[in-house]
Design a protein around this motif. Structure first.
Motif, PDB file in Angstrom:
ATOM      1  N   ASN A  14      42.795  64.397   8.739  1.00 24.78           N
ATOM      2  CA  ASN A  14      43.628  63.586   8.870  1.00 24.78           C
ATOM      3  C   ASN A  14      43.626  62.416   9.530  1.00 24.78           C
ATOM      4  O   ASN A  14      42.778  62.468  10.657  1.00 24.78           O
ATOM      5  CB  ASN A  14      44.622  64.800  10.214  1.00 24.78           C
ATOM      6  N   LEU A  15      44.151  61.608   8.861  1.00 26.43           N
ATOM      7  CA  LEU A  15      43.524  60.324   9.012  1.00 26.43           C
ATOM      8  C   LEU A  15      44.030  59.611  11.012  1.00 26.43           C
ATOM      9  O   LEU A  15      43.006  59.295  11.193  1.00 26.43           O
ATOM     10  CB  LEU A  15      44.481  59.084   8.408  1.00 26.43           C
ATOM     11  N   ASN A  16      45.595  60.258  11.210  1.00 22.34           N
ATOM     12  CA  ASN A  16      45.191  60.073  12.702  1.00 22.34           C
ATOM     13  C   ASN A  16      44.550  60.789  13.593  1.00 22.34           C
ATOM     14  O   ASN A  16      43.964  59.858  14.459  1.00 22.34           O
ATOM     15  CB  ASN A  16      46.536  60.204  12.628  1.00 22.34           C
ATOM     16  N   ASP A  17      44.160  62.145  12.854  1.00 21.68           N
ATOM     17  CA  ASP A  17      43.202  62.590  14.421  1.00 21.68           C
ATOM     18  C   ASP A  17      41.621  62.327  14.453  1.00 21.68           C
ATOM     19  O   ASP A  17      41.078  61.766  15.022  1.00 21.68           O
ATOM     20  CB  ASP A  17      42.758  63.898  13.665  1.00 21.68           C
ATOM     21  N   GLU A  19      40.908  58.771  13.177  1.00 27.22           N
ATOM     22  CA  GLU A  19      40.855  57.376  13.981  1.00 27.22           C
ATOM     23  C   GLU A  19      41.038  57.788  16.141  1.00 27.22           C
ATOM     24  O   GLU A  19      40.058  57.232  16.668  1.00 27.22           O
ATOM     25  CB  GLU A  19      43.013  56.521  14.355  1.00 27.22           C
ATOM     26  N   LEU A  20      41.396  58.850  16.228  1.00 29.43           N
ATOM     27  CA  LEU A  20      41.620  59.449  17.889  1.00 29.43           C
ATOM     28  C   LEU A  20      39.985  59.959  17.792  1.00 29.43           C
ATOM     29  O   LEU A  20      39.873  59.300  18.824  1.00 29.43           O
ATOM     30  CB  LEU A  20      42.547  61.242  17.428  1.00 29.43           C
ATOM     31  N   ARG A  23      38.331  56.840  18.742  1.00 31.31           N
ATOM     32  CA  ARG A  23      38.498  56.442  19.430  1.00 31.31           C
ATOM     33  C   ARG A  23      37.530  57.078  20.342  1.00 31.31           C
ATOM     34  O   ARG A  23      37.841  56.353  21.503  1.00 31.31           O
ATOM     35  CB  ARG A  23      39.762  55.696  20.002  1.00 31.31           C
ATOM     36  N   LYS A  27      35.223  55.056  23.371  1.00 30.77           N
ATOM     37  CA  LYS A  27      35.316  54.597  24.250  1.00 30.77           C
ATOM     38  C   LYS A  27      34.597  55.177  25.420  1.00 30.77           C
ATOM     39  O   LYS A  27      34.092  54.851  26.704  1.00 30.77           O
ATOM     40  CB  LYS A  27      36.135  55.801  24.704  1.00 30.77           C
ATOM     41  N   ASP A  68      36.142  68.910   9.987  1.00 27.00           N
ATOM     42  CA  ASP A  68      37.665  69.860  10.139  1.00 27.00           C
ATOM     43  C   ASP A  68      36.951  70.864   9.297  1.00 27.00           C
ATOM     44  O   ASP A  68      36.250  70.750   8.277  1.00 27.00           O
ATOM     45  CB  ASP A  68      38.132  68.877   9.823  1.00 27.00           C
ATOM     46  N   LYS A 120      40.760  70.687  19.221  1.00 29.87           N
ATOM     47  CA  LYS A 120      40.967  69.243  19.408  1.00 29.87           C
ATOM     48  C   LYS A 120      42.469  69.300  20.590  1.00 29.87           C
ATOM     49  O   LYS A 120      43.370  69.691  19.941  1.00 29.87           O
ATOM     50  CB  LYS A 120      41.306  68.911  18.163  1.00 29.87           C
ATOM     51  N   VAL A 122      45.851  68.442  22.331  1.00 27.73           N
ATOM     52  CA  VAL A 122      47.214  67.551  22.170  1.00 27.73           C
ATOM     53  C   VAL A 122      46.712  66.846  23.106  1.00 27.73           C
ATOM     54  O   VAL A 122      46.966  65.713  22.649  1.00 27.73           O
ATOM     55  CB  VAL A 122      48.170  68.927  22.662  1.00 27.73           C
ATOM     56  N   GLU A 123      46.164  67.069  24.433  1.00 28.78           N
ATOM     57  CA  GLU A 123      46.206  65.474  25.642  1.00 28.78           C
ATOM     58  C   GLU A 123      45.367  64.899  25.252  1.00 28.78           C
ATOM     59  O   GLU A 123      44.171  65.739  25.369  1.00 28.78           O
ATOM     60  CB  GLU A 123      46.299  66.707  26.299  1.00 28.78           C
ATOM     61  N   PHE A 124      45.845  63.379  25.172  1.00 30.95           N
ATOM     62  CA  PHE A 124      44.434  63.264  24.942  1.00 30.95           C
ATOM     63  C   PHE A 124      43.560  62.622  25.830  1.00 30.95           C
ATOM     64  O   PHE A 124      41.853  62.585  24.811  1.00 30.95           O
ATOM     65  CB  PHE A 124      45.373  61.481  24.340  1.00 30.95           C
ATOM     66  N   ASP A 125      43.360  62.326  26.294  1.00 26.89           N
ATOM     67  CA  ASP A 125      42.118  62.440  27.964  1.00 26.89           C
ATOM     68  C   ASP A 125      41.757  63.276  27.532  1.00 26.89           C
ATOM     69  O   ASP A 125      40.037  63.347  27.574  1.00 26.89           O
ATOM     70  CB  ASP A 125      43.207  62.459  29.092  1.00 26.89           C
ATOM     71  N   GLN A 128      39.330  62.921  24.164  1.00 34.30           N
ATOM     72  CA  GLN A 128      38.822  61.711  24.488  1.00 34.30           C
ATOM     73  C   GLN A 128      37.227  62.529  25.131  1.00 34.30           C
ATOM     74  O   GLN A 128      35.840  62.603  24.449  1.00 34.30           O
ATOM     75  CB  GLN A 128      38.944  60.963  25.333  1.00 34.30           C
TER      76      GLN A 128
END
Lengths: 146, 610
Positions: A14-17, A19-20, A23, A27, A68, A120, A122-125, A128
Motif C-alpha cells: 500500500n503506497l499510502n501506508d 508514504e505515511l 514520513r 518526522k 507488511d 498501524k 488509524v490515527e496518524f499521530d 507515527q
C-alpha cells in the motif's frame, strides 16, 4: 545494482501506508538509508540477490525489515519464513506491520521468529509514534549487536 | 390280648370285676373242698376205727370160744350201717372165721389180713384192719370195709351248691360291675367321645364335661386346657394360613396379570405355571404346555444358548439375565429379555418381549448415526463459516482500515504542512475529517472485538468477583481520570470465564463512571445478591440515566441513547455485555431515570466450584 548502506527495508504494497511510514520515520529524525519494496517476491529477490536484484551483495544486510503481512504474490508470512530459515538472514530483526491486533497471523509470525509488531493505527499521530519507536529501537539494537 | 385291646374300657372293667369275683368264688370253694376232704377223711377213719374197736371188743369172746354163731350175729348187726359193705373176722391163723357182706354186694375179702391197726383208702372204699386183743394177746383181726358212695353224693351236692353260688355271684357281679363300670367309665367315655367329636368335627371350642373329681376329672380339666391352647394355636394357625393364602393369592394374581411373561419350570423341565403373557409368548394354550417338558414343546431347545443358562440356574441355582432372539417354527424372530431365577420348584423365568424396543432402538441408532453425520456436516459447515468469518474480520480490519488510515494520515499531513495556507474554516474541516476517521476506526475495533468475543470459548473457573471488580476499577482509573466515588460491596464468587467477566465489568463500570462524570459528586455502587438459584450483580450510578421507554434499545449494537458530543462511545459496550452474559446462561437488564441515574443488572447461574 549498488545498494550500499541500506539500513531500513520497508516491504509494503500500500503506497499510502508506505508514504505515511516513511514520513513517520523522517518526522522522528530517522534518516537512515531506506528502500521501499512493493511486494513479497521483490523483497525476497532483494534479500537473497535473485531476479532483478541478481548480483547484489547479500552480505550487505538491512539493519531492520519492516514487513507488511497482506501483500499480493508472496505474502509477509512467506517472506518472514524465508528470512528466518536462512542462516545468513535470520539475525536481521523483522518488525511486522499489521492493520489489527486481532490478526490471527501475529501468533504465526512470532512462532516463525518475528521480533516485534506494530499495529498501524488509524490515527496518524499514534502511528507515527509507534513506527518511530520500534524502528529506532531495532536500528539501535542492530548497531550494538551487529 | 389283641382281642382285649380293642374292647371298650367298660367291657374291660366288667371283665375284671366278674373274673375277680369268679376267681374268688372258685378259690373259696377250692379251699373249702380241700378242708372238707381232709377233715372228712379223718372223721371217716375215726368213725370206722371206733366201730371196728367196738366190734373187735364184742367179738372177743366169740373168737376165743370159736362161737361162730355169735360172731356172725355180731357182724350181722352191721346191717344198720348201710355204708358198711363188708366185715370179716380172721382168727389167729389169719383165716376167715366169720364174715358179713351187705346185701347185694359181692365182697372179696383179702386172703390174709394186715396184722396191725391200719386204715386204707382206695377209690371206692375205706378199709380198716383192727387187732382183736384178749389179755394183751392178739387172737385175731377184724376187717371192715365201708363204701364212699354217700361221701361222693355229698361231694356232688357240694359241687351243685358251689355252681349255684358261682352262678349267683356271677350274676350279682355282672350287675354290680355294670353299675360300677358305668360310673367309672362314664367320665372316660365322655372324654373319649368328646375327643372323638373334636377330632372329627375339628371343632376345638367343644369342652369335655367334668363328671367326677378324681383322676378323670383332672384328665377332663387337662384335656380342656389343652383344647384351649389348641384353639388358640389353631386360631393363630388359621390366621397365619389366611395371611399366607392371601399373600399367595396376591402373588398369583400379580403373576397372572403381569405385563411380562412368567413361567415356572420344574426340575424335570416340565411347565408348572405360566401366566397369560407367557402363554401368548409361547403361542400355545395352557393345556398344551402344563405338564409337558420344554423339550417336548420345543424339540432341540437343549442346543440353544438360552437353555444353557436355564440349565445353569437349575443346577447351580445361580440367577441369570440375558437377551435372547427367539425363532418361532414359522420363522418369525422375536427378541426377549429373560430373567432366570432359582425357585424351590425349579426355575422361574420372567420374559419381556422387547422386539418393538429393539426395532425402535435400531431405528434410533440409525437416526443417531444420521444425526451424527448431520452434526458432523453442520459442524464442518459451521467451522467453515467460522473460518470465513475470521477471514472476513481480518479483511474488514485490514481493508477498511487502510483507506481510513490514508484519510486520517493525509489529513494530518495536510494539517502539518499546509495549515498556514488554509483559513480557520479550512482547518476546522480538516479536524472534522480526522475526528470522523478516528471514530470510524473505533467502530471497526469495537465491531471486531464483539465478533472475537462472540466466538470465544468459555473457560469457567471460580471467580472472586470482588477482587475482579477492584482490579477492573484500577485499570479504568489508569486510563481515564475521574472523581467518581466507587463503592464495591462484597460480591458473590461465581463460576464463569475470568477474562470475559473482566470485559463485562470493565464495560459496565466504565459506563457508570462515564455517565456520572458530569455530576458534582458521582457515586457508583456495585453489589450482588442470590435469588432463585442465580447471582444477580448490579452496577448503579447517579449519572445521566435514561428514559425507561428506551430500555430495550440499550443492549443493541450501535444503539445509543446519548449523543456522542455528550458522552463518547460507539454503542458496542453494552452489546458486548449482553452477548457475554447470554453466553454464560445469564441475563441483563437495566433500570433508570433521566438525570437520576441508572442501574445495570446481570445474572449468572449460581454454580459454585465443582
Amino acid at each position: 545494482m549498488e545498494n550500499k548502506g541500506v539500513e531500513i527495508l520497508l516491504v509494503e504494497d500500500n503506497l499510502n501506508d508506505a508514504e505515511l511510514t516513511v514520513r513517520a520515520l523522517r518526522k522522528n529524525n530517522i534518516t537512515n538509508e531506506l528502500i521501499h519494496l512493493k511486494d513479497g517476491a521483490e523483497a525476497l529477490d532483494f534479500i537473497f540477490g535473485t531476479g532483478s536484484y541478481k548480483g547484489r551483495d547479500i552480505n550487505n544486510r538491512p539493519k531492520v525489515i519492516l514487513l507488511d503481512l497482506k501483500m499480493p504474490k508472496v505474502d509477509g508470512i512467506e517472506v518472514l519464513r524465508r528470512i528466518k530459515e536462512n542462516d545468513l538472514t535470520k539475525k536481521i530483526p523483522v518488525v511486522i506491520l499489521t492493520s489489527s491486533k486481532e490478526d490471527p497471523d501475529i501468533r504465526t509470525c512470532y512462532e516463525l521468529g518475528a521480533n516485534s509488531y506494530i499495529v498501524k493505527p488509524v490515527e496518524f499521530d499514534n502511528f507515527q509514534k509507534a513506527v518511530s519507536d520500534l524502528g529506532l529501537y531495532w536500528l539501535l539494537l542492530n548497531q550494538t549487536t551487529g | 390280648m389283641k382281642f382285649f385291646e380293642y374292647k371298650p374300657i367298660r367291657s374291660k372293667l366288667k371283665l375284671v370285676i366278674i373274673s375277680t369275683c369268679v376267681l374268688t368264688v372258685i378259690l373259696v370253694f377250692a379251699g373249702f373242698f380241700t378242708y372238707e376232704y381232709v377233715t372228712f377223711k379223718k372223721i371217716l377213719i375215726d368213725d370206722l376205727s371206733t366201730k371196728a374197736d367196738l366190734i373187735a371188743e364184742n367179738s372177743n369172746a366169740a373168737l376165743t370160744f370159736r362161737d361162730y354163731t355169735d360172731a356172725t350175729r355180731i357182724l350181722n348187726s352191721l346191717v344198720s350201717q348201710p355204708h358198711i359193705t363188708a366185715a370179716a373176722i380172721y382168727d389167729k391163723n389169719k383165716t376167715i372165721f366169720a364174715s358179713y357182706t351187705r346185701e347185694g354186694q359181692e365182697e372179696v375179702f383179702p386172703a390174709k389180713p394186715l396184722s396191725s391197726d391200719t386204715s386204707l383208702f382206695n377209690d371206692d372204699a375205706i378199709v380198716v384192719y383192727k387187732a382183736i386183743i384178749l389179755s394183751g394177746e392178739q387172737i385175731g383181726t377184724l376187717y371192715l370195709s365201708k363204701d364212699l358212695a354217700s361221701q361222693k353224693q355229698r361231694f356232688w351236692s357240694y359241687l351243685e351248691i358251689a355252681l349255684l353260688v358261682l352262678i349267683g355271684s356271677l350274676t350279682a357281679a355282672y350287675v354290680v360291675a355294670n353299675i360300677l363300670a358305668k360310673n367309672i367309665s362314664a367320665p372316660i367315655i365322655s372324654l373319649a367321645e368328646t375327643s372323638k367329636k373334636v377330632s372329627q368335627q375339628k371343632d376345638y371350642s367343644i369342652r369335655a364335661a367334668k363328671i367326677s373329681n378324681d383322676e378323670t376329672g383332672f384328665l377332663a380339666d387337662s384335656f380342656n386346657q389343652m383344647l384351649v391352647q389348641i384353639q388358640e394355636r389353631d386360631a393363630d394357625l388359621h390366621k397365619t394360613y389366611e395371611t399366607i393364602q392371601d399373600a399367595e393369592k396376591r402373588y398369583r394374581t400379580t403373576l397372572d396379570h403381569m405385563l411380562e411373561g412368567c413361567q415356572i419350570i420344574g426340575f424335570d423341565w416340565k411347565y408348572l405355571y405360566l401366566n397369560d403373557v407367557a402363554i401368548k409368548h409361547s403361542r400355545s394354550t395352557k393345556e398344551e404346555l402344563i405338564g409337558k417338558t420344554m423339550m417336548d414343546v420345543y424339540p432341540g431347545i437343549e442346543n440353544t444358548e438360552m437353555f444353557q443358562y436355564m440349565n445353569l440356574c437349575m443346577k447351580e441355582r445361580t440367577p441369570n439375565q440375558m437377551e435372547n432372539k427367539f425363532v418361532y417354527p414359522d420363522g418369525e424372530k422375536k427378541w426377549f429379555t429373560l430373567s432366570i431365577e432359582p425357585v424351590p420348584e425349579g426355575i422361574f423365568i420372567l420374559s419381556e418381549d422387547i422386539t418393538e424396543r429393539k426395532k425402535l432402538q435400531e431405528e434410533l441408532n440409525k437416526h443417531h448415526e444420521q444425526l451424527e453425520e448431520l452434526v458432523k456436516d453442520r459442524t464442518s459447515q459451521l467451522e467453515a463459516a467460522n473460518k470465513d468469518m475470521e477471514s472476513f474480520s481480518y479483511s474488514v480490519s485490514h481493508d477498511l482500515r487502510a483507506p481510513l488510515r490514508a484519510v486520517s494520515g493525509y489529513a494530518r499531513m495536510l494539517e502539518q504542512d499546509y495549515s498556514n495556507i488554509l483559513d480557520k474554516e479550512g482547518n476546522r474541516l480538516l479536524g472534522v475529517i480526522q475526528n470522523n476517521a478516528k471514530t470510524m476506526g473505533s467502530l471497526i475495533d469495537d465491531l471486531l472485538a464483539l465478533s472475537r468475543l462472540g466466538r470465544k470459548e468459555i473457560r469457567k473457573s471460580l471467580i472472586d468477583m470482588t477482587k475482579l471488580t477492584k482490579t477492573v476499577l484500577q485499570e479504568i482509573n489508569k486510563i481515564t481520570s475521574n472523581n467518581a466515588e466507587v463503592k464495591i460491596n462484597k460480591l458473590h464468587p461465581v463460576m464463569a470465564d475470568n477474562s470475559l467477566m473482566s470485559q463485562v465489568m470493565t464495560n459496565l463500570l466504565s459506563n457508570a463512571i462515564k455517565y456520572s462524570s458530569k455530576k458534582e459528586k458521582p457515586v457508583v455502587k456495585i453489589s450482588s445478591e442470590e435469588k432463585d438459584g442465580q447471582f444477580i450483580y448490579s452496577v448503579s450510578d447517579n449519572g445521566a440515566g435514561f428514559d425507561m421507554q428506551y430500555a430495550q434499545k440499550l443492549f443493541g449494537v450501535f444503539q445509543r441513547l446519548h449523543a456522542s458530543h455528550e458522552f463518547e462511545g460507539t454503542g458496542v459496550g453494552l452489546a458486548i455485555v449482553h452477548l457475554l452474559i447470554r453466553k454464560h446462561g445469564g441475563n441483563v437488564w437495566a433500570e433508570g431515570e433521566v438525570n437520576k441515574g441508572a442501574t445495570f443488572y446481570f445474572s449468572l447461574p449460581a454454580e459454585r466450584a465443582g
